[in-house]
Design an enzyme around this catalytic site. Structure first.
Site, PDB file in Angstrom:
ATOM      1  N   LYS A  10       0.814  -1.217   0.000  1.00  0.00           N
ATOM      2  CA  LYS A  10       0.000   0.000   0.000  1.00  0.00           C
ATOM      3  C   LYS A  10       0.854   1.276   0.000  1.00  0.00           C
ATOM      4  O   LYS A  10       2.062   1.230   0.262  1.00  0.00           O
ATOM      5  CB  LYS A  10      -0.928  -0.026   1.218  1.00  0.00           C
ATOM      6  CG  LYS A  10      -1.969  -1.153   1.171  1.00  0.00           C
ATOM      7  CD  LYS A  10      -2.953  -1.023   2.333  1.00  0.00           C
ATOM      8  CE  LYS A  10      -3.999  -2.109   2.288  1.00  0.00           C
ATOM      9  NZ  LYS A  10      -5.033  -1.912   3.355  1.00  0.00           N
ATOM     10  N   TYR A  50     -12.425  -1.781  -3.940  1.00  0.00           N
ATOM     11  CA  TYR A  50     -12.958  -1.943  -2.577  1.00  0.00           C
ATOM     12  C   TYR A  50     -14.485  -1.806  -2.527  1.00  0.00           C
ATOM     13  O   TYR A  50     -15.040  -1.501  -1.471  1.00  0.00           O
ATOM     14  CB  TYR A  50     -12.303  -0.930  -1.641  1.00  0.00           C
ATOM     15  CG  TYR A  50     -10.918  -1.332  -1.172  1.00  0.00           C
ATOM     16  CD1 TYR A  50     -10.732  -2.464  -0.381  1.00  0.00           C
ATOM     17  CD2 TYR A  50      -9.793  -0.575  -1.494  1.00  0.00           C
ATOM     18  CE1 TYR A  50      -9.471  -2.835   0.069  1.00  0.00           C
ATOM     19  CE2 TYR A  50      -8.524  -0.935  -1.046  1.00  0.00           C
ATOM     20  CZ  TYR A  50      -8.381  -2.065  -0.263  1.00  0.00           C
ATOM     21  OH  TYR A  50      -7.133  -2.429   0.192  1.00  0.00           O
ATOM     22  N   ASN A 113      -2.025   0.382   6.735  1.00  0.00           N
ATOM     23  CA  ASN A 113      -1.501  -0.872   7.286  1.00  0.00           C
ATOM     24  C   ASN A 113      -0.637  -1.665   6.301  1.00  0.00           C
ATOM     25  O   ASN A 113      -0.517  -2.880   6.400  1.00  0.00           O
ATOM     26  CB  ASN A 113      -2.638  -1.711   7.874  1.00  0.00           C
ATOM     27  CG  ASN A 113      -3.638  -2.164   6.832  1.00  0.00           C
ATOM     28  OD1 ASN A 113      -3.566  -1.752   5.674  1.00  0.00           O
ATOM     29  ND2 ASN A 113      -4.563  -3.014   7.228  1.00  0.00           N
ATOM     30  N   HIS A 116      -2.341  -5.368   1.649  1.00  0.00           N
ATOM     31  CA  HIS A 116      -3.654  -6.002   1.512  1.00  0.00           C
ATOM     32  C   HIS A 116      -3.429  -7.415   1.003  1.00  0.00           C
ATOM     33  O   HIS A 116      -2.539  -7.653   0.183  1.00  0.00           O
ATOM     34  CB  HIS A 116      -4.517  -5.251   0.489  1.00  0.00           C
ATOM     35  CG  HIS A 116      -5.710  -6.052   0.031  1.00  0.00           C
ATOM     36  ND1 HIS A 116      -6.882  -6.101   0.739  1.00  0.00           N
ATOM     37  CD2 HIS A 116      -5.877  -6.894  -1.026  1.00  0.00           C
ATOM     38  CE1 HIS A 116      -7.725  -6.924   0.120  1.00  0.00           C
ATOM     39  NE2 HIS A 116      -7.138  -7.414  -0.954  1.00  0.00           N
ATOM     40  N   GLU A 127      -9.914 -10.573  -7.380  1.00  0.00           N
ATOM     41  CA  GLU A 127      -8.900  -9.530  -7.239  1.00  0.00           C
ATOM     42  C   GLU A 127      -7.736  -9.724  -8.219  1.00  0.00           C
ATOM     43  O   GLU A 127      -7.191  -8.746  -8.733  1.00  0.00           O
ATOM     44  CB  GLU A 127      -8.400  -9.501  -5.797  1.00  0.00           C
ATOM     45  CG  GLU A 127      -9.487  -9.015  -4.827  1.00  0.00           C
ATOM     46  CD  GLU A 127      -9.066  -9.062  -3.370  1.00  0.00           C
ATOM     47  OE1 GLU A 127      -9.912  -8.757  -2.515  1.00  0.00           O
ATOM     48  OE2 GLU A 127      -7.899  -9.398  -3.080  1.00  0.00           O
TER      49      GLU A 127
HETATM   50  P1  CMP Z   1      -7.602  -4.402   3.512  1.00  0.00           P
HETATM   51  O1  CMP Z   1      -7.207  -5.825   3.742  1.00  0.00           O
HETATM   52  O2  CMP Z   1      -6.940  -3.699   2.406  1.00  0.00           O
HETATM   53  O3  CMP Z   1      -9.189  -4.351   3.281  1.00  0.00           O
HETATM   54  C1  CMP Z   1      -9.995  -3.296   3.725  1.00  0.00           C
HETATM   55  C2  CMP Z   1      -9.213  -2.230   4.392  1.00  0.00           C
HETATM   56  O4  CMP Z   1      -9.947  -1.270   5.103  1.00  0.00           O
HETATM   57  C3  CMP Z   1      -8.321  -2.828   5.448  1.00  0.00           C
HETATM   58  O5  CMP Z   1      -7.299  -3.569   4.845  1.00  0.00           O
HETATM   59  C4  CMP Z   1      -7.882  -1.613   6.225  1.00  0.00           C
HETATM   60  O6  CMP Z   1      -6.709  -1.011   5.728  1.00  0.00           O
HETATM   61  C5  CMP Z   1      -9.050  -0.684   6.023  1.00  0.00           C
HETATM   62  N1  CMP Z   1      -9.695  -0.493   7.310  1.00  0.00           N
HETATM   63  C6  CMP Z   1     -10.256  -1.432   8.073  1.00  0.00           C
HETATM   64  N2  CMP Z   1     -10.726  -0.878   9.210  1.00  0.00           N
HETATM   65  C7  CMP Z   1     -10.440   0.444   9.140  1.00  0.00           C
HETATM   66  C8  CMP Z   1     -10.677   1.545   9.990  1.00  0.00           C
HETATM   67  N3  CMP Z   1     -11.308   1.401  11.165  1.00  0.00           N
HETATM   68  N4  CMP Z   1     -10.248   2.755   9.593  1.00  0.00           N
HETATM   69  C9  CMP Z   1      -9.638   2.906   8.393  1.00  0.00           C
HETATM   70  N5  CMP Z   1      -9.387   1.890   7.550  1.00  0.00           N
HETATM   71  C10 CMP Z   1      -9.781   0.684   7.917  1.00  0.00           C
END
Ligand code: CMP
Length: 139
Positions: A10, A50, A113, A116, A127
């Site tokens: 990311k 998403y 984070n 993904h 995906e």
């Molecule tokens: P990902 O696996 O990419 O799939 C959905 C994403 O939403 C997840 O990882 C997080 O990065 C994001 N996400 C989940 N919970 C939150 C949150 N409370 N605030 C912001 N982003 C979030």
């Protein structure tokens, strides 16, 4: 069984030059990179990827973040690749992630984070097809 899964490095991670360190963790766990490209998602592309999270309160923030800097999208292949990739990533919230996982070592927050990974065989198929054509997958 040998599986394929879709991985995204990311914006928070590409920006901090962590691409190689993250790929090393996947490779060390026995996952093979069979397709890879660096792209800069438009808001429409990030929103479509998403789409299943459209009703979540963080959707707008998530789409904006995913288009803020380049990402590296990859297909990882290996025995139980979907579960293994999720193990190596660690929990969504870095505060909950186990020691040695990508998110424990590198993630900044639940949103920023670092990685993904697909969460099921069905989402992996969707995906992978979202980003790659069959010709781009080189096992
Ligand atoms: P990902 O696996 O990419 O799939 C959905 C994403 O939403 C997840 O990882 C997080 O990065 C994001 N996400 C989940 N919970 C939150 C949150 N409370 N605030 C912001 N982003 C979030």
């Amino acid at each position: 069984a040998v599986e394929r899964t879709l991985s995204i490095i990311k914006p928070d991670a590409t920006k901090r030059n962590l691409t190689g360190k993250i790929v090393s963790k996947f490779e060390d766990a026995g996952l093979r990179v069979v397709a890879s490209k660096r792209i800069h998602l438009s808001p429409a592309q990030a929103g479509a990827f998403y789409a299943e999270h459209k009703e979540r309160p963080f959707y707008g923030e998530l789409v904006e973040f995913m288009g803020s800097e380049p990402v590296v999208v990859q297909v990882l292949e290996g025995e139980n690749a979907i579960a293994k990739n999720r193990e190596v990533m660690g929990a969504t919230d870095p505060a909950q992630a186990d020691a040695g996982t990508i998110r424990k070592d590198f993630a900044l927050s639940k949103g920023e984070n670092s990685v993904h990974g697909s969460d099921s065989p069905e989402s992996a198929a969707r995906e992978i097809a979202f980003f790659f054509s069959g010709l781009e997958l080189v096992g």
